[in-house]
Scaffold this motif. Structure first.
Motif, PDB file in Angstrom:
ATOM      1  N   ASP A   1       0.845  -1.195   0.000  1.00  0.00           N
ATOM      2  CA  ASP A   1       0.000   0.000   0.000  1.00  0.00           C
ATOM      3  C   ASP A   1       0.881   1.247   0.000  1.00  0.00           C
ATOM      4  OD1 ASP A   1      -1.571  -2.233   1.654  1.00  0.00           O
ATOM      5  OD2 ASP A   1      -2.983  -0.929   0.635  1.00  0.00           O
ATOM      6  N   THR A   5       4.945   0.870   4.726  1.00  0.00           N
ATOM      7  CA  THR A   5       5.627  -0.405   4.507  1.00  0.00           C
ATOM      8  C   THR A   5       5.835  -1.100   5.830  1.00  0.00           C
ATOM      9  OG1 THR A   5       6.842   0.598   2.661  1.00  0.00           O
ATOM     10  CG2 THR A   5       7.646  -1.511   3.493  1.00  0.00           C
ATOM     11  N   GLN A   6       5.512  -2.383   5.862  1.00  0.00           N
ATOM     12  CA  GLN A   6       5.761  -3.184   7.058  1.00  0.00           C
ATOM     13  C   GLN A   6       6.838  -4.218   6.763  1.00  0.00           C
ATOM     14  OE1 GLN A   6       1.088  -3.463   8.165  1.00  0.00           O
ATOM     15  NE2 GLN A   6       2.445  -4.651   9.457  1.00  0.00           N
ATOM     16  N   ARG A   9       7.514  -9.249   6.160  1.00  0.00           N
ATOM     17  CA  ARG A   9       6.158  -9.644   5.765  1.00  0.00           C
ATOM     18  C   ARG A   9       5.749 -10.947   6.448  1.00  0.00           C
ATOM     19  NH1 ARG A   9       3.537  -7.872   1.409  1.00  0.00           N
ATOM     20  NH2 ARG A   9       1.831  -8.891   2.539  1.00  0.00           N
ATOM     21  N   PHE A  90      -1.025  -5.528  11.688  1.00  0.00           N
ATOM     22  CA  PHE A  90      -1.181  -4.438  10.740  1.00  0.00           C
ATOM     23  C   PHE A  90      -0.802  -3.117  11.385  1.00  0.00           C
ATOM     24  CE2 PHE A  90      -2.981  -6.307   7.042  1.00  0.00           C
ATOM     25  CZ  PHE A  90      -3.688  -7.416   7.476  1.00  0.00           C
ATOM     26  N   GLY A 106      -1.019  -0.824   6.270  1.00  0.00           N
ATOM     27  CA  GLY A 106       0.026  -1.570   5.586  1.00  0.00           C
ATOM     28  C   GLY A 106      -0.484  -2.939   5.175  1.00  0.00           C
ATOM     29  N   SER A 107       0.382  -3.699   4.524  1.00  0.00           N
ATOM     30  CA  SER A 107      -0.013  -5.007   3.995  1.00  0.00           C
ATOM     31  C   SER A 107       0.071  -6.120   5.020  1.00  0.00           C
ATOM     32  CB  SER A 107       0.846  -5.357   2.783  1.00  0.00           C
ATOM     33  OG  SER A 107       0.638  -4.413   1.748  1.00  0.00           O
TER      34      SER A 107
ATOM     35  N   GLN B  38     -11.105  -5.651   2.896  1.00  0.00           N
ATOM     36  CA  GLN B  38      -9.781  -6.287   2.872  1.00  0.00           C
ATOM     37  C   GLN B  38      -9.752  -7.356   1.798  1.00  0.00           C
ATOM     38  OE1 GLN B  38      -8.615  -8.625   6.318  1.00  0.00           O
ATOM     39  NE2 GLN B  38      -6.474  -8.055   6.040  1.00  0.00           N
ATOM     40  N   ASN B  41      -4.408 -11.069   1.469  1.00  0.00           N
ATOM     41  CA  ASN B  41      -3.007 -10.684   1.681  1.00  0.00           C
ATOM     42  C   ASN B  41      -2.760  -9.186   1.559  1.00  0.00           C
ATOM     43  OD1 ASN B  41      -2.154 -13.444   2.005  1.00  0.00           O
ATOM     44  ND2 ASN B  41      -2.413 -13.654  -0.214  1.00  0.00           N
ATOM     45  N   ARG B  42      -3.786  -8.402   1.841  1.00  0.00           N
ATOM     46  CA  ARG B  42      -3.645  -6.955   1.805  1.00  0.00           C
ATOM     47  C   ARG B  42      -4.129  -6.345   3.104  1.00  0.00           C
ATOM     48  NH1 ARG B  42      -3.453  -4.756  -3.291  1.00  0.00           N
ATOM     49  NH2 ARG B  42      -2.757  -2.906  -2.151  1.00  0.00           N
ATOM     50  N   GLY B  43      -3.745  -5.089   3.315  1.00  0.00           N
ATOM     51  CA  GLY B  43      -4.290  -4.357   4.454  1.00  0.00           C
ATOM     52  C   GLY B  43      -5.708  -3.894   4.162  1.00  0.00           C
ATOM     53  N   GLN B  45      -8.766  -1.364   3.426  1.00  0.00           N
ATOM     54  CA  GLN B  45      -8.936  -0.134   2.647  1.00  0.00           C
ATOM     55  C   GLN B  45     -10.223   0.557   3.083  1.00  0.00           C
ATOM     56  OE1 GLN B  45      -8.699  -0.710  -1.594  1.00  0.00           O
ATOM     57  NE2 GLN B  45      -7.210  -2.355  -1.375  1.00  0.00           N
TER      58      GLN B  45
END
Lengths: 114, 114
Positions: A1, A5-6, A9, A90, A106-107, B38, B41-43, B45
């Motif tokens: 995103d 950044t995280q 992972r 997150f 973040g992801s 969501q 595998n994403r944060g 939104q």
């Protein structure tokens, strides 16, 4: 995103070891948050920061600490990892308190404690 | 205490049909409500929010939400579902006393079938 950044992972760690997760933003937002996501619980707030060196606890803060020495970085530390801390973590950022414009997430970091 | 409930773990709908994802809330004072989506595998939104004003709130990707004070509900709706809408949806409410604290529901998985 974009802008957040995280790292890492994914991580697998052993019970009793310390672990640090990093959240890095390029948006210059004042507010940063750490959440954990577990099935059946949605997201729960661990800690948040409202400025450099300014942090406060969320609803599930036991066993976690945070630090924010720079605007762009917010670190989450599991002091002595336990299996109950296996989760997806997150980070979120916001330019205003209360997420007036919504949070940017973040992801995520998937942490497994064995 | 503030909380939200999403009574359905999963909602199935055919493409082209209207969809509703339910959320009820419990708050002290006026509610400040959000919907997030969501993807795998994403944060999360941000989709939309309700603060005050019109009971029908319009958000991203054609989604809207209807605030109903008497029923303490904030249901997410879309007139015509797309397969690409398949995702996990979270309702959230802001804490009345600490604007940095949000409480998320447990999530509803939306499956849109072709």
């Amino acid at each position: 995103d974009a802008g957040i950044t995280q790292s890492p992972r994914h991580k697998v760690t052993e019970t009793g070891t310390p672990v640090t997760l990093r959240c890095h933003q390029t948006e210059n937002h004042r507010y940063m948050y750490w959440y954990r996501q577990d099935p059946g619980h949605g997201l729960r707030l661990i800690h948040y920061s409202y400025g450099v060196k300014d942090t406060d606890k969320g609803e599930v803060s036991d066993g976690y600490s945070v630090s924010r020495s720079k605007t762009e970085d917010f670190l989450l530390t599991l002091e002595s990892a336990t299996s109950s801390q296996t989760s997806v973590y997150f980070c979120a950022i916001s330019e205003s308190a209360g997420g007036k414009y919504g949070y940017t997430f973040g992801s995520g970091t998937r942490l497994t404690v064995v | 205490a503030q909380s939200v409930a999403q009574p359905e773990d999963q909602v199935n709908v055919a493409e082209g049909n209207p969809l509703t994802v339910k959320c009820t809330y419990s708050v002290s004072g006026n509610p400040y409500l959000f919907w997030y989506v969501q993807y795998p595998n994403r944060g999360l939104q941000f989709l939309l929010k309700y603060i005050t004003g019109d009971n029908l709130v319009k958000g991203s990707y054609g989604f809207e939400a209807e605030f109903n004070k008497s029923q303490t509900s904030f249901h997410l709706k879309k007139p015509s579902a797309l397969v690409s809408d398949s995702a996990l949806y979270f309702c959230a409410v802001r804490d009345h006393y600490n604007f940095n604290k949000f409480y998320f529901g447990s999530g509803t998985k939306l499956n849109v079938k072709p």
